[in-house]
Structure formats: structure tokens, C-alpha cells
Design a protein around this motif. Structure first.
Motif, short mmCIF file in Angstrom:
data_model
loop_
_atom_site.label_atom_id
_atom_site.label_comp_id
_atom_site.label_asym_id
_atom_site.label_seq_id
_atom_site.Cartn_x
_atom_site.Cartn_y
_atom_site.Cartn_z
N PHE A 1 7.35 -15.55 -32.77
CA PHE A 1 7.01 -16.93 -33.13
C PHE A 1 7.97 -17.92 -32.48
CE2 PHE A 1 4.51 -15.01 -36.57
CZ PHE A 1 3.37 -15.80 -36.52
N ASP A 2 9.25 -17.56 -32.43
CA ASP A 2 10.23 -18.45 -31.78
C ASP A 2 9.89 -18.63 -30.29
OD1 ASP A 2 11.60 -18.72 -34.13
OD2 ASP A 2 13.06 -17.12 -33.69
N ALA A 3 9.50 -17.52 -29.67
CA ALA A 3 9.15 -17.61 -28.25
C ALA A 3 7.90 -18.45 -28.03
CB ALA A 3 8.93 -16.20 -27.68
N LEU A 4 6.92 -18.34 -28.92
CA LEU A 4 5.70 -19.14 -28.81
C LEU A 4 6.00 -20.63 -28.97
CD1 LEU A 4 3.17 -16.95 -30.83
CD2 LEU A 4 3.09 -17.46 -28.38
N GLU A 5 6.87 -20.94 -29.94
CA GLU A 5 7.21 -22.35 -30.15
C GLU A 5 7.98 -22.91 -28.96
OE1 GLU A 5 9.30 -22.43 -33.82
OE2 GLU A 5 7.53 -22.00 -35.05
N ALA A 6 8.87 -22.10 -28.40
CA ALA A 6 9.64 -22.55 -27.24
C ALA A 6 8.74 -22.78 -26.03
CB ALA A 6 10.72 -21.51 -26.90
N GLY A 7 7.66 -21.99 -25.93
CA GLY A 7 6.74 -22.15 -24.80
C GLY A 7 5.68 -23.18 -25.03
N PRO B 1 -3.85 -18.87 -19.32
CA PRO B 1 -2.97 -20.02 -19.15
C PRO B 1 -2.44 -20.10 -17.73
CG PRO B 1 -1.81 -18.23 -20.19
CD PRO B 1 -3.23 -17.79 -20.07
N CYS B 2 -2.35 -21.29 -17.18
CA CYS B 2 -1.74 -21.46 -15.87
C CYS B 2 -0.92 -22.73 -15.82
CB CYS B 2 -2.79 -21.47 -14.77
SG CYS B 2 -4.04 -22.74 -14.97
N GLY B 3 -0.56 -23.24 -16.98
CA GLY B 3 0.19 -24.49 -17.00
C GLY B 3 1.69 -24.29 -17.04
N HIS B 4 2.15 -23.03 -16.95
CA HIS B 4 3.59 -22.74 -16.93
C HIS B 4 4.31 -23.40 -18.11
CE1 HIS B 4 3.13 -20.89 -13.04
NE2 HIS B 4 2.49 -21.95 -12.63
N GLY B 5 3.80 -23.16 -19.31
CA GLY B 5 4.50 -23.64 -20.49
C GLY B 5 3.94 -24.91 -21.08
N ARG B 6 3.09 -25.66 -20.31
CA ARG B 6 2.54 -26.89 -20.90
C ARG B 6 1.44 -26.51 -21.88
NH1 ARG B 6 -0.75 -31.05 -17.96
NH2 ARG B 6 -2.27 -30.86 -19.58
N ASP C 1 -8.99 -24.15 -27.27
CA ASP C 1 -9.94 -23.04 -27.18
C ASP C 1 -9.48 -21.98 -26.19
OD1 ASP C 1 -10.23 -24.51 -24.93
OD2 ASP C 1 -12.42 -24.46 -24.88
N ARG C 2 -8.19 -21.95 -25.83
CA ARG C 2 -7.70 -20.93 -24.90
C ARG C 2 -6.43 -20.29 -25.44
NH1 ARG C 2 -8.12 -25.01 -21.56
NH2 ARG C 2 -5.92 -25.01 -21.05
N CYS C 3 -6.23 -19.07 -25.00
CA CYS C 3 -5.02 -18.36 -25.39
C CYS C 3 -3.81 -18.96 -24.71
CB CYS C 3 -5.15 -16.89 -25.00
SG CYS C 3 -3.64 -15.96 -25.22
N VAL C 4 -2.76 -19.17 -25.43
CA VAL C 4 -1.51 -19.69 -24.85
C VAL C 4 -0.39 -18.74 -25.22
CG1 VAL C 4 0.11 -21.59 -24.84
CG2 VAL C 4 -2.32 -22.06 -25.04
N LEU C 5 0.36 -18.29 -24.24
CA LEU C 5 1.46 -17.37 -24.51
C LEU C 5 2.78 -18.04 -24.20
CD1 LEU C 5 -0.01 -14.11 -22.99
CD2 LEU C 5 -0.02 -14.84 -25.36
#
Length: 712
Positions: free
Chosen positions: A676-682, A698-703, A708-712
Motif C-alpha cells: 500500500f505504501d508503494a501504491l501511494e508513493a506511485g 499504465p504508461c504514465g511513469h507514476g502519473r 478505469d485502468r490498473c495503476v501500479l
């Protein structure tokens, strides 16, 4: 195995049709032979102005015998069913065979088709080919029904082997096949008897006929460049003209002539275009000055005076043509240098209709100028120069030179702008704003030219979208796909960060205001013009105008004309704008796929916010493409698939949809909390999409990405 030689000898075939006709002859004859069971080892088609030739090597002497077993109806079936089967098989009932099958006794037919001689098959195939040949234009002559591009004189059709040559018997509307042809019309008009392709080609060569069009083109170019080099000059390369001239002659004789001194000061492009279009001459230039000083013409025969009479006649005709060009040039220069300058031509465009629903060329110029001024700061151009360039860029359409040679539009605009004393950036934009015209065309790089070129193409696209004249299937009469690809190349190759949605909406509003049919007329309400101009000046985004529409949908009892008309505009622009942006995305997909970028990567980036910024979109796609080729990219994709499958199974088991994502309060150990910490940081908000699609990565490099899309 015999070889086949076919020649269809006629009056002169137009040069532009010869190459396609030779290939059509080859395809139709060889396809027909193979379909009838005659295979071959090789085939070649050649053409001259008076003949189409096909040589087929290693042909079977006869088609093979074919044996076919065909299953029929059950024994005891109705007589009509059995009779139909017999008709199809060409047999009688006593020739059928009864066999036991798991479904009972069934009739079987053994059909044997004996082979046929090659000559018999060739005659049928060739007659069908000639009678159904796909000429773009054809004609009838005499009393017969046969149609050909020009009157057909003779048919040569022979099969040759070690034993000799045999004529394939054929008669089409009184034209009987034989083993003879004719040489050059003037230098060797007598009949020539041939026994095979090698004999045919050699005798035609002696009869002053060069059979291979590529050989004729190479001979023309070699002799032309040699003659020019001997005079310290060089021939202006033109592959299209070379192919055309090679299709006009059977015995090319290259001659070089001089251009009268009074015409040498004409622009090189004017001389080149006039000579090419009217006389089919090659231009010969001085490499030191760049001036066109001589010309190359190609005669179709050798003469006793080495072409002097031919050359004198060509020079006389050329002088008359160039006198017209000089007259147009001088008249246009006087207009460009006058006090009114190029504005006089722009005023004349007020009488020229661009499209009956989109108004005149002058109205279009006003729209392009306003749009170019808006685009200028985005591409780093001076707004004043961009507007000035847009107002004169199409002025040369009214000039006499462009009226005579439409292909010089833009180029002549540059010359006239320079003569009028306009800034060089404006003159260059006059020539470059039409570019790029195709995939291989150069893209303008000067900021003013880029601004005007974008404005021109966006006005075209928004105009035809506003009147619902979009490309359908293979039909694109207004070249809108080419215009969209032009916008894409202008943006990408100049690394321009531009919001297509903003400028599309702006253009659509101007089109709505100016459309003569079904649009909002300024003459109806004076105050509406000021309102729309104010909106257009600041640019309108799709979201903003949808807010306007929503506001007026909530208005009750308003009957004022301004409100009703603006509501009409607001109701039409957003959907049109979205549709136009989708059209850009479709063209971009094709453009990027040609560069090797995967379709799912492109789709993923198009699904992100800011997809109307094509430069950003392409950079994302290339970054994502590169990332997906790495080990981390492969692991990410596998991890996403696994998580998606687990959650899909859980949804199916629990009967609910887990679209809200994970909650930190359910984390039980340190590893889950670290996740969860890593998700919030990203910047992520959800562990999975509500409607998961593997292509949406995802292709926004952290943005942050859309919900409606997966964000890691």
C-alpha cells in the motif's frame, strides 16, 4: 514441354495504360491456364506502344486426366434427387456405384475428365481474356463487337518446342491468329515470321523495336545524361516522365535542343512544368546557376539529318508554349508588385466557391488566418506573421500562371510574395503550407509555415466534419485521410505540443458560424457574432462547450434567438469534436503500426488523459513499447494477468464486483502494508480496473491514470 508466345498487335496504346495492361494479360492468361490444369515454369509480360507480349516457358503439352469420386444421395432416394446428381456428374444411372456406409447404402460416382491438348485450352483462355480485358477505356471499330483500347490488327499465338513452332488456332471477329508480327511503323513495317520468343525478340530488335520498356527507359536516360554531360549540363531527374516517354516510342532516339534566350529568366519550375506537361520534354539545367537552359526530346525514329528537322519543329512549338508562360508570368508580377499587391487576388477568391456548404475561398482564408494566429504561439511562430502568411498563402489561385498550371500552386505564391516585398517567412509559408501531401513528402519545419499548414488542414477537416462529409470505406473524395496524416506528421516531426481538441472545437465553432446551409448566420442576429467571436478567440474545449449545452438544457421558457441559436451550436459541436479526434487516433494507429508499435500499446495510450496531444501520446507509446520488451515489463504483464484472474474468480464465486479496489485497513502483515505504501508513493488509486482489459496498461511513469485502468 513447349513454350507459349502471345502478341496482341494494335494501334498505339496510351503510355499510362501499358504497364498495367501487360500485367493484366499475364495474370489472366496464366490464371486461366492453371485453372484448366496447365502448369508452367515461368512467365514474362512486355509492352511497346503497339503491342502486348506474353512469353510462358515450360508449359505442359496437355492437361492431366482428372479422376474424381463424388458422393451422391442414398439408395432409394427420390428420383428427382438422383437425376439432379446424375446431371451434375454427367453420368447415367448404370454408371453409379452402390456402397454401404454407416448411414446405409449410398450412390457414388466416379468421374473421369480426360486431358486436353494445350493448344485447345490456350485458344479458349486467350479468347476469353481478349473479350473481357479490363481496359480503363476501350473502343469498337468496323462492324464487329470486339472492344479494345485501340483497333486490334493481329494476334500472334504459337507453341514452340524442339520439333518446331505450331500456331494456336484462334479467330476473334475475323482476326485470325498466326506466327507473324511487324517491326517499327516507319523503319521496318513489313511482316516478320517468328518461331519462338528468342527469335521474336531478336528479329524485332533488327526491325528497330526495343521490346522491353525498362531497356527503352535505360537507353533514353543513358543517352540523355551523356549528351547533357558533354555540354557541361545535367538532366533534371523525373522518373514518371521517363516511364511515360519510354511508353511513347519503340525505337528511342534522344535529341537535345536549346531554349530561346528570351525565356531563360522564367522560373525554373515554370520552364520544367511547361515542357513536361505540353511537350513531354526533359529539362536540362546548368548546375552552376540552376537555370534551365536546354531540353531533351525523344523521337521515335532515326532520320538522315540526325533529327535536325524534328528538333527544329519541337523548338518552334516550345517557343510558342513558353511565350504563353512568359506572358502569364509578367502579368502576374505586375499585379504582385502593384499597390494592391496580392490582396487583389484574395478579393477575387470571394467569387470562388470552396464548397457549396462551406462558403467561398475568401471565407475559408479568413478562418485559416484566425486559426493560424491562435496556433502560432504553440509552434513558436510570430502570430502576426502567421496571420499575414495565411491571408496570402492561397492568393496565387487567382493568378494566370496557376490557372494554366494548377500543379504550381504554392510555389508561384512564394515567387509572387517575394516580388511583393513580403517577409521571407511569409513567402516560404505560401509554398510549404500544402505540405506534406503524402507519406514521402517533406514536412515544413519553419514555425510560420507549420502554423499555416496546421491551420489549413484543420480547417479542411473541421469543415467537412461540420457538414457530415466524412470518408466512408475506400471513398475519400476530399482527401481527409491525407489531411489528418498531414496534421499528425506536422505535429510529430516538429515535436509540437498542441491540444487538437481545443483547436478542433475552435474550428468547428467557426464552421458552424459560417456554414451557409444549416449553420448560424450572422445576418440573423447581430449580437450573436460578437458572442461567438469571443468564444472562438479564447478557444473552446469539448468539456467547456458541453457545460454550455447543459446550462441551456436547464433553461426554461427562453425564446430569445441568441439563446436558441447558441444552443444549436452547443448541441452539435461536442459530438463532432469527439468523432474528429477519434478519426485522428485511427490515422495515428496506422502511422504507428507501420513503425512497429503494437496495437494494444497504442490503444492503452489513447485511453489515457491528454490523448489529444499527439506528441505526448506517441512518446508514451514508445516508452511503453520499450518497457514491455524488458524483463520488468514481462513480469508486470504476467502479474497483472494473474491478479486479474484471481479477482475475476473471486467475483464469480462471491457474486459481487470488486471495483472499489483494496482498502488499507484490511492489510494484515508488513508485506501488505509495504504494498500500500508503494501504491501511494506511485500515485495509484486502485489495484485493478472495474472492467479489466489487458491492453489497458499504465504508461504514465507514476502519473495518476484514469479510474478505469490498473495503476501500479
Amino acid at each position: 514441354m513447349p513454350d507459349l508466345l502471345i502478341e496482341l498487335f494494335s494501334e498505339e496504346i496510351p503510355a499510362r495504360m501499358q504497364a498495367r495492361a501487360a500485367e493484366d494479360l499475364k495474370k489472366r492468361v496464366t490464371d486461366g491456364l492453371v485453372e484448366a490444369g496447365l502448369t508452367y515454369s515461368g512467365a514474362a509480360a512486355l509492352s511497346t506502344p503497339r503491342r502486348l507480349t506474353l512469353a510462358v516457358d515450360g508449359l505442359l503439352a496437355e492437361s492431366p486426366t482428372i479422376r474424381e469420386e463424388r458422393k451422391g444421395p442414398k439408395v432409394g432416394a427420390p428420383d428427382k434427387a438422383i437425376e439432379g446428381f446424375l446431371r451434375g456428374a454427367g453420368l447415367t444411372r448404370d454408371q453409379l456405384e452402390e456402397r454401404e456406409t454407416p448411414k446405409g447404402a449410398v450412390y457414388f460416382a466416379l468421374i473421369e475428365k480426360p486431358g486436353r491438348p494445350a493448344a485447345e485450352i490456350i485458344a479458349e483462355v486467350l479468347e476469353t481474356t481478349i473479350r473481357t480485358f479490363p481496359w480503363p477505356k476501350s473502343m469498337r471499330w468496323g462492324a464487329g463487337s470486339l472492344r479494345w483500347v485501340r483497333p486490334l490488327h493481329s494476334i500472334l499465338c504459337i507453341l514452340s518446342d524442339e520439333a518446331g513452332a505450331t500456331v494456336v488456332d484462334l479467330d476473334i471477329d475475323g482476326i485470325k491468329s498466326g506466327n507473324t508480327t511487324r517491326g517499327h511503323r516507319f523503319m521496318a513495317p513489313d511482316q516478320i515470321t517468328v518461331t519462338g520468343f528468342d527469335d521474336y525478340a531478336a528479329k524485332l530488335k533488327r526491325a528497330h523495336v526495343v521490346l522491353d520498356p525498362r531497356e527503352r527507359a535505360e537507353a533514353i536516360w543513358q543517352e540523355a545524361t551523356n549528351q547533357a554531360f558533354a555540354s557541361g549540363l545535367e538532366v533534371v531527374e523525373d522518373k514518371g516522365l521517363l516511364a511515360e516517354v519510354a511508353g511513347l516510342v519503340e525505337c528511342p532516339v534522344v535529341l537535345m535542343g536549346a531554349i530561346d534566350a528570351e525565356f531563360l529568366e522564367l522560373p525554373a519550375e515554370v520552364l520544367q512544368t511547361s515542357m513536361k506537361e505540353h511537350q513531354k520534354f526533359f529539362s536540362v539545367k546548368n548546375p552552376k546557376t540552376g537555370r534551365i537552359e536546354k531540353f531533351i526530346t525523344v523521337a521515335n525514329r532515326e532520320t538522315a539529318d540526325n533529327g535536325a528537322t524534328i528538333l527544329a519543329g519541337n523548338q518552334k512549338v516550345l517557343s510558342a508554349r513558353l511565350a504563353d508562360a512568359k506572358f502569364f508570368w509578367e502579368n502576374d508580377l505586375r499585379t504582385a508588385k502593384s499597390e494592391a499587391g496580392m490582396s487583389a487576388w484574395v478579393e477575387n477568391l470571394g467569387n470562388v466557391t470552396f464548397h457549396n456548404k462551406l462558403g467561398t475561398q475568401a471565407a475559408r482564408i479568413d478562418r485559416i488566418a484566425a486559426l493560424a494566429r491562435e496556433i502560432a504561439p504553440v509552434v513558436g511562430a510570430d502570430a502576426g506573421l502567421a496571420e499575414q502568411a495565411a491571408r496570402v498563402a492561397k492568393a496565387d489561385l487567382s493568378s494566370e500562371m496557376v490557372y494554366e498550371f494548377p500543379e504550381l500552386q504554392g510555389l508561384m505564391g512564394r515567387y509572387y510574395a517575394q516580388a511583393a516585398g513580403l517577409p521571407q517567412e511569409v513567402a516560404n509559408a505560401c509554398e510549404q503550407h500544402y505540405s506534406p501531401l503524402g507519406p514521402g513528402d517533406d514536412v515544413p519545419s519553419e514555425p510560420v509555415s507549420v502554423a499555416v499548414a496546421l491551420a489549413d488542414k484543420l480547417d479542411t477537416l473541421t469543415g467537412f466534419w461540420a457538414i457530415d462529409e466524412k470518408p466512408t470505406g475506400s471513398k475519400d473524395p476530399f482527401a481527409l485521410r491525407r489531411a489528418a496524416l498531414g496534421v499528425i506528421r506536422l505535429v510529430l516531426e516538429n515535436d509540437v505540443r498542441i491540444s487538437l481538441e481545443r483547436f478542433s472545437d475552435l474550428g468547428l465553432l467557426r464552421q458552424e458560424k459560417n456554414c451557409e446551409s444549416g449553420g448560424i448566420g450572422d445576418q440573423e442576429i447581430t449580437g450573436l457574432q460578437d458572442l461567438l467571436e469571443e468564444i472562438a478567440e479564447h478557444g473552446v474545449y469539448g468539456a467547456t462547450i458541453r457545460e454550455v449545452r447543459a446550462y441551456f438544457d436547464q433553461t426554461r421558457g427562453e425564446e430569445e434567438s441568441q439563446v436558441l441559436l447558441l444552443k444549436k451550436a452547443a448541441a452539435s459541436v461536442p459530438d463532432t469534436s469527439i468523432d474528429l479526434l477519434s478519426f485522428f487516433h485511427d490515422r495515428l494507429k496506422v502511422f504507428l503500426r507501420d513503425q512497429g508499435i503494437r496495437h494494444d500499446v497504442i490503444d492503452a495510450c489513447i485511453a489515457m488523459d491528454g490523448n489529444d496531444d499527439l506528441t505526448l501520446l506517441v512518446k508514451r507509446a514508445r516508452a511503453l513499447e520499450d518497457f514491455m520488451k524488458t524483463e520488468d515489463g514481462t513480469n508486470l504483464l504476467q502479474g497483472f494477468k494473474r491478479a486479474n484472474n484471481i479477482l475475476s474468480q473471486a467475483e464469480e464465486k462471491d457474486g459481487v464486483e470488486y471495483s472499489y479496489g483494496a482498502d488499507r485497513k484490511f492489510a494484515e502483515d508488513d508485506t501488505e502494508k509495504a504494498l500500500f505504501d508503494a501504491l501511494e508513493a506511485g500515485g495509484g488509486r486502485s489495484l485493478r480496473p472495474s472492467r479489466p482489459k489487458i491492453s489497458r496498461l499504465p504508461c504514465g511513469h507514476g502519473r495518476p491514470a484514469r479510474a478505469d485502468r490498473c495503476v501500479l
